[in-house]
Enzyme design. Structure first.
Site: not given
Ligand code: NDP
Length: 481
Positions: A235, A238, A240, A257, A291, A388
């Site tokens: 995900g 932030e 993570g 990831e 991603c 992103e």
């Protein structure tokens, strides 16, 4: 020249969506103790598809307890050969039900049926087949003569590839002898619930796989649960980071990831038509909700103008619209929240002075949509070159020398993937050693295979999924150093 296509809609009648779903705990669908439900909608039409249980603390506790019990009573005691039989059975059921799963994924996620049918679901089946093959061969995987499972794995996944991310998490965990509790994303729970049904159909021992639906809070309860041995998360960076902080100081093994801002680097000797296809696939596949998307295009200055013109021509031919139509190239944005994020970031691109372009394409009235977009005149300082976007938005930069390309590619907090387009093999190898990213594609982009490890550096996370390397995340690994 563009051709008009007659509509070619996939049939919705191949799926049977229940009006509401409970949680999948201990091999059964159960009512949530929380008594809370939330709606999941079709982002292309805003139609409510179903109401899904929202797991509270008591539900998460029950799921972890069921997984613990199954771990001790059945799964960790079973031979690898027997575990493999179950995983092979799951893989075959996914193949048998592939059309239904593809339709369900497209309805709940908004991605084109062509992609869920031809990419997501075949890869899901491939992951289970591949890992079934490992279940009775773990002593040959390079993790010592008798590698052991870890116990209960808490797994939290995002909405961009719902069933595929489930496969990346569950297949290696089961092959290595762990039991799991998985939380799908709030906006895309339906294929995970269909997977629960497949587990029942495969006669998987109760509690080996548990699915708890809910929002971020249910995910937090799961990863912070004291009785889990492993946390696997895909995900945002932030979340993570928050999970890494929560897991710090415990014995839980962690893999993350996270996000990316990949450079897709095109040299002047690259086959330009192929490169254009690779650029389009790199950023517009799955509406850019990827991603490892090639969201920064680095063009060698001498071919920049020609490549941008060719790219714009190609984008004029993309079809945006009904994701259930087999001709559709660009589907719906997954949620209104994600659309707002894309809109905010693209506005910042214009405000900061980049030049925005989109092909003329009609936007449906209902649902969440964003046209394929290209930004030129982008500098490395612009937010659209650094953050992103997770949408169909490409930022174009230029370079003169290979050294400059490497510096620009690495000038990001992320490190997930890179694309290199050139006919010189020596240059590919030189670049691959210099770019700081977990995956490097040469003269292609967005290629996935269960045998190939996937994962990042820096803020893109750590740990690998897939391949022999991915098994290590679910086994006790002997330190040979
Ligand atoms: P999140 O990181 O918020 O969500 C990923 C998963 O984690 C979801 O299942 C989410 O639940 C869950 N979650 C949220 N908060 C917590 C928490 N505190 N503890 C444990 N689990 C939690 O991503 P978003 O869906 O909000 O997307 C935001 C951005 O993240 C995107 O715009 C994109 O940039 C990036 N992203 C990157 C992905 C990647 O593959 N690298 C995938 C998805 C997003 P719920 O969905 O119910 O909130």
């Amino acid at each position: 020249m563009t051709f008009e296509y007659a509509p070619a809609p996939e049939s919705r009648s191949v799926v049977d969506i229940q009006p509401n779903y409970g949680l999948f705990i201990g091999g059964e669908f159960v009512e949530p103790a929380s008594n809370e439900f939330f709606k999941t909608i079709n982002p292309a039409t805003e139609e409510v598809l179903s109401e899904v249980a929202e797991a509270g603390q008591a539900d998460v506790d029950a799921a972890v307890q069921a997984a613990r019990k199954a771990y001790h009573k059945t799964w960790s005691r079973m031979s690898g050969k027997d575990r493999a039989k179950y995983i092979f059975r799951i893989a075959r059921l996914i193949q048998e039900r592939s059309r239904e799963l593809a339709v369900l994924e497209t309805l709940d996620n908004g991605k084109p049926i062509r992609e869920s049918r031809d990419v997501d679901i075949p890869l899901v089946a491939a992951h289970f087949f591949y890992h079934a093959g490992w279940a009775d061969k773990l002593e040959f995987a390079g993790y010592g003569p008798n590698p052991k499972s870890l116990g209960v794995a808490a797994q939290v996944i995002p909405w961009n590839f719902p069933l595929l991310m489930l496969a990346w998490k569950i297949a290696p965990a089961l092959a290595c002898g762990n039991t799991v509790v998985l939380k799908p994303a709030e906006t895309t729970p339906l294929t995970a619930l269909a997977f629960a049904d497949i587990c029942q159909q495969a006669d998987l021992p109760p509690g080996v796989v548990n699915i708890v639906t809910g929002a971020g809070e249910s995910g937090r309860m799961l990863v912070e649960h004291p009785d889990v041995n492993k946390v696997a998360f895909t995900g945002s960076t932030e979340v993570g980071k928050a999970i890494q902080r929560a897991v710090a100081g415990t014995n839980k093994k962690l893999t993350l990831e996270l996000g990316g801002k990949a450079a897709n680097i095109v040299f002047d000797d690259a086959p330009i038509d192929q490169a254009i296809e690779g650029i389009v696939n790199g950023i517009y596949f799955n509406q850019g909700h990827v991603c490892c998307a090639g969201s920064r295009l680095l063009l060698q200055e001498s071919i920049a103008e020609e490549a941008i013109d060719a790219l714009k021509d190609r984008l004029q031919t993309l079809r945006l619209g009904d994701p259930m139509d087999k001709n559709t190239d660009i589907g719906a944005i997954n949620s209104s929240m994600q659309l707002a994020k894309i809109e905010e970031l693209t506005k910042s691109g214009e405000d900061e002075g980049a030049e925005r372009w989109s092909p003329t394409c009609p936007i449906p009235e209902k649902g969440f949509w964003f046209p394929p977009t290209v930004f030129t005149n982008v500098t490395q300082a612009h937010r659209i070159a650094r953050e992103e976007i997770f949408g169909p938005v490409l930022s174009v930069l230029t370079f003169r020398t290979p050294e400059e390309a490497v510096e620009k590619a690495n000038n990001t907090p992320f490190g997930l993937s890179t694309g290199i387009w050139t006919e010189k093999g020596s240059r590919i190898l030189w670049m691959a050693n210099k770019v700081r990213s977990g995956i490097v594609w040469a003269n292609t982009f967005n290629r996935f295979d269960p045998a190939s490890p996937f994962g990042g550096y820096k803020e893109s996370g750590f740990g690998r999924e897939g391949g022999v390397q991915g098994l290590g995340a679910y086994l006790t690994v002997e330190d040979n150093s």
